[in-house]
Design an enzyme around this catalytic site. Structure first.
Site, PDB file in Angstrom:
ATOM      1  CB  CYS A 130      -0.920  -0.007   1.221  1.00 29.06           C
ATOM      2  SG  CYS A 130      -2.006   1.431   1.258  1.00 29.06           S
ATOM      3  CB  CYS A 146      -1.232   4.017   8.105  1.00 27.53           C
ATOM      4  SG  CYS A 146      -2.306   4.565   6.752  1.00 27.53           S
ATOM      5  CB  CYS A 159      -0.678  -0.036   8.306  1.00 27.54           C
ATOM      6  SG  CYS A 159      -1.442  -1.316   7.265  1.00 27.54           S
ATOM      7  CB  CYS A 177     -15.033  -7.631   7.437  1.00 27.89           C
ATOM      8  SG  CYS A 177     -16.377  -7.502   8.609  1.00 27.89           S
ATOM      9  CB  CYS A 222     -18.134  -5.234   6.273  1.00 29.72           C
ATOM     10  SG  CYS A 222     -17.245  -3.730   6.733  1.00 29.72           S
ATOM     11  CB  CYS A 232     -18.061  -0.092   9.562  1.00 32.53           C
ATOM     12  SG  CYS A 232     -16.936  -0.853  10.764  1.00 32.53           S
ATOM     13  NE  ARG A 261     -17.005  -4.171  13.854  1.00 30.28           N
ATOM     14  CZ  ARG A 261     -17.617  -5.290  13.489  1.00 30.28           C
ATOM     15  NH1 ARG A 261     -18.920  -5.398  13.592  1.00 30.28           N
ATOM     16  NH2 ARG A 261     -16.936  -6.302  13.013  1.00 30.28           N
TER      17      ARG A 261
HETATM   18  N1  SAM Z   1      -6.460   0.540   3.153  1.00 33.78           N
HETATM   19  C1  SAM Z   1      -7.763   0.764   3.645  1.00 33.78           C
HETATM   20  C2  SAM Z   1      -7.825   1.868   4.656  1.00 33.78           C
HETATM   21  O1  SAM Z   1      -6.845   2.080   5.351  1.00 33.78           O
HETATM   22  O2  SAM Z   1      -8.879   2.479   4.784  1.00 33.78           O
HETATM   23  C3  SAM Z   1      -8.423  -0.483   4.196  1.00 33.78           C
HETATM   24  C4  SAM Z   1      -7.583  -1.488   4.957  1.00 33.78           C
HETATM   25  S1  SAM Z   1      -6.852  -0.891   6.492  1.00 33.78           S
HETATM   26  C5  SAM Z   1      -5.797  -2.215   6.955  1.00 33.78           C
HETATM   27  C6  SAM Z   1      -8.245  -0.953   7.624  1.00 33.78           C
HETATM   28  C7  SAM Z   1      -8.031  -0.453   9.026  1.00 33.78           C
HETATM   29  O3  SAM Z   1      -7.280  -1.395   9.753  1.00 33.78           O
HETATM   30  C8  SAM Z   1      -7.261   0.832   9.212  1.00 33.78           C
HETATM   31  O4  SAM Z   1      -8.052   1.956   9.018  1.00 33.78           O
HETATM   32  C9  SAM Z   1      -6.813   0.732  10.648  1.00 33.78           C
HETATM   33  O5  SAM Z   1      -7.760   1.396  11.477  1.00 33.78           O
HETATM   34  C10 SAM Z   1      -6.817  -0.769  10.925  1.00 33.78           C
HETATM   35  N2  SAM Z   1      -5.462  -1.253  11.229  1.00 33.78           N
HETATM   36  C11 SAM Z   1      -4.444  -1.404  10.362  1.00 33.78           C
HETATM   37  N3  SAM Z   1      -3.335  -1.859  10.979  1.00 33.78           N
HETATM   38  C12 SAM Z   1      -3.663  -1.985  12.288  1.00 33.78           C
HETATM   39  C13 SAM Z   1      -2.930  -2.385  13.445  1.00 33.78           C
HETATM   40  N4  SAM Z   1      -1.658  -2.718  13.371  1.00 33.78           N
HETATM   41  N5  SAM Z   1      -3.573  -2.398  14.620  1.00 33.78           N
HETATM   42  C14 SAM Z   1      -4.881  -2.045  14.696  1.00 33.78           C
HETATM   43  N6  SAM Z   1      -5.612  -1.652  13.651  1.00 33.78           N
HETATM   44  C15 SAM Z   1      -5.013  -1.610  12.454  1.00 33.78           C
HETATM   45 FE1  SF4 Z   2      -2.719   1.252   3.421  1.00 27.43          FE
HETATM   46 FE2  SF4 Z   2      -2.567   0.090   5.778  1.00 27.43          FE
HETATM   47 FE3  SF4 Z   2      -2.972   2.709   5.640  1.00 27.43          FE
HETATM   48 FE4  SF4 Z   2      -4.933   0.985   4.842  1.00 27.43          FE
HETATM   49  S1  SF4 Z   2      -4.124   1.247   6.905  1.00 27.43           S
HETATM   50  S2  SF4 Z   2      -4.247   2.860   3.807  1.00 27.43           S
HETATM   51  S3  SF4 Z   2      -3.666  -0.684   4.016  1.00 27.43           S
HETATM   52  S4  SF4 Z   2      -1.121   1.603   4.940  1.00 27.43           S
END
Ligand code: SAM
Ligand code: SF4
Ligand code: DTB
Length: 323
Positions: free
Chosen positions: A56, A60, A63, A100, A131, A191, A263
């Site tokens: 990606c 973030c 992530c 989901c 979802c 959500c 949740r």
């Molecule tokens: N890329 C899309 C986005 O960010 O909207 C969808 C997938 S992203 C992995 C979905 C959500 O997973 C993120 O918004 C974040 O809140 C949560 N998430 C990702 N990594 C995480 C982590 N290490 N611990 C807890 N929540 C996490």
């Molecule tokens: Fe990409 Fe992870 Fe951020 Fe979702 S949470 S936008 S998968 S880097």
């Protein structure tokens, strides 16, 4: 204050005052609000599948799927439809009622949205709710997912507006709010929640909840994720949040958004059964079951069903009780 009212004008100081209440008072109020709007002792079960993993472009800091960090995640392109449907059937047969699907995209292309729409229709045909979480959407893309029959779109605000730039620099808060508005306008259930334990202050946690509670309509579903620390991400090594602060966060979300399903999402592997019991007492009405979240571990299904048995909790559809 009429605590029966659904409000959209919460102030930060009112929310902080809730956080600061004696724990028993906070839990008592949260559970009272919960029982007015939801069935007591029932928790809905969802299962997650990562339909497109890793690579990606967003940054973030929490992530494992960001291209900016070395996390050793097993990246793969969009899964074939058949694999998704068989995973959904397996989750349904184990007892989940919602499936989901998550994709590590910043924003999908129209052709990716069309393919996910096919997945949504096929998963719905198994009898499960659907979802998806795919990143930022245009209004037209949200409409297309609505036409495919999508029940919920997950798009998290993650933290307070003030702390956001410490966590993500590749997009801004308003981008998230714009997508949420497109999803709402398309008639899809929203959500939307966030992550705690990222080194934010209590004021930031209150600020996130204020943003959620003051949306024009409360999200139907509010995931509170306890950060899953993944080696290689900048958030790895952050001081873990006291589980009681997570409990408080869930209780405050419960009080601010009485009809939403709060949740208890990611991060349960770091929580004792006792801490999770307090989260349910605080009004958590849904969890993810299945041994994997998107890329990280989650408690085994059987372990969770044993916990439900111990606590006298029934796995349910999560539909709001007549208030
Ligand atoms: N890329 C899309 C986005 O960010 O909207 C969808 C997938 S992203 C992995 C979905 C959500 O997973 C993120 O918004 C974040 O809140 C949560 N998430 C990702 N990594 C995480 C982590 N290490 N611990 C807890 N929540 C996490
Ligand atoms: Fe990409 Fe992870 Fe951020 Fe979702 S949470 S936008 S998968 S880097
Ligand atoms: C949400 O709020 N939590 C889920 C779901 N929405 C997509 C994601 C949790 C991801 C945890 C880290 C991982 O497994 O990669």
């Amino acid at each position: 204050m009429n605590d029966h009212a659904i409000r959209h004008d919460w102030t930060l100081s009112e929310i902080l005052a809730l956080f600061e209440r004696p724990l028993s008072d906070l839990l008592f109020e949260a559970q009272s609000v919960h029982r007015r709007h939801h069935r007591a002792n029932e928790v809905q079960v969802s299962t997650l599948l990562s339909i497109k993993t890793g690579g990606c472009p967003e940054d973030c800091k929490y992530c494992p799927q960001s291209v900016h960090y070395e996390t050793g995640v097993d990246a793969h392109a969009l899964l074939p439809l058949d694999d998704v449907v068989s995973a959904a059937k397996k989750a349904r047969d184990a007892g989940a009622t919602r499936f989901c699907m998550g994709a590590a995209w910043r924003s999908p292309t129209n052709s990716q949205v069309r393919k996910v729409g096919e997945m949504v229709a096929a998963v719905k045909a198994t009898g499960m709710e659907t979802c998806v979480t795919l990143g930022m959407l245009t209004a037209e893309q949200a409409d297309e997912l609505a036409d495919a029959g999508l029940d919920y779109y997950n798009h998290n605000l993650d933290t307070s507006p003030e702390y956001y730039a410490e966590i993500i620099t590749s997009r801004v808060y308003q981008d998230r709010l714009d997508t949420l508005a497109h999803v709402r306008a398309a008639g899809i259930n929203v959500c939307c929640g966030g992550i705690v334990g990222m080194g934010e202050t209590r004021r930031d946690r209150a600020g996130l909840l204020r943003e959620l509670a003051n949306l024009a309509e409360h999200p139907e579903s509010v995931p509170i994720n306890n950060l899953v620390q993944v080696e290689g991400t900048p958030m790895h090594g952050t001081a873990p949040l006291d589980p009681l602060e997570l409990v408080r966060c869930i209780a405050v979300a419960r009080i601010l958004m009485p009809k939403s399903v709060v949740r208890l999402s990611a991060g349960r592997t770091d929580l004792s059964a006792e801490a999770q019991a307090l989260c349910f007492m605080a009004g958590a009405g849904s969890i993810f079951c299945g041994d994997q979240l998107l890329t990280t571990p989650n408690p085994a299904f059987d372990e969770d069903m044993a916990m439900f048995g111990d606590l006298g909790i029934k796995a349910s559809t999560g539909k709001t009780a007549a208030a």
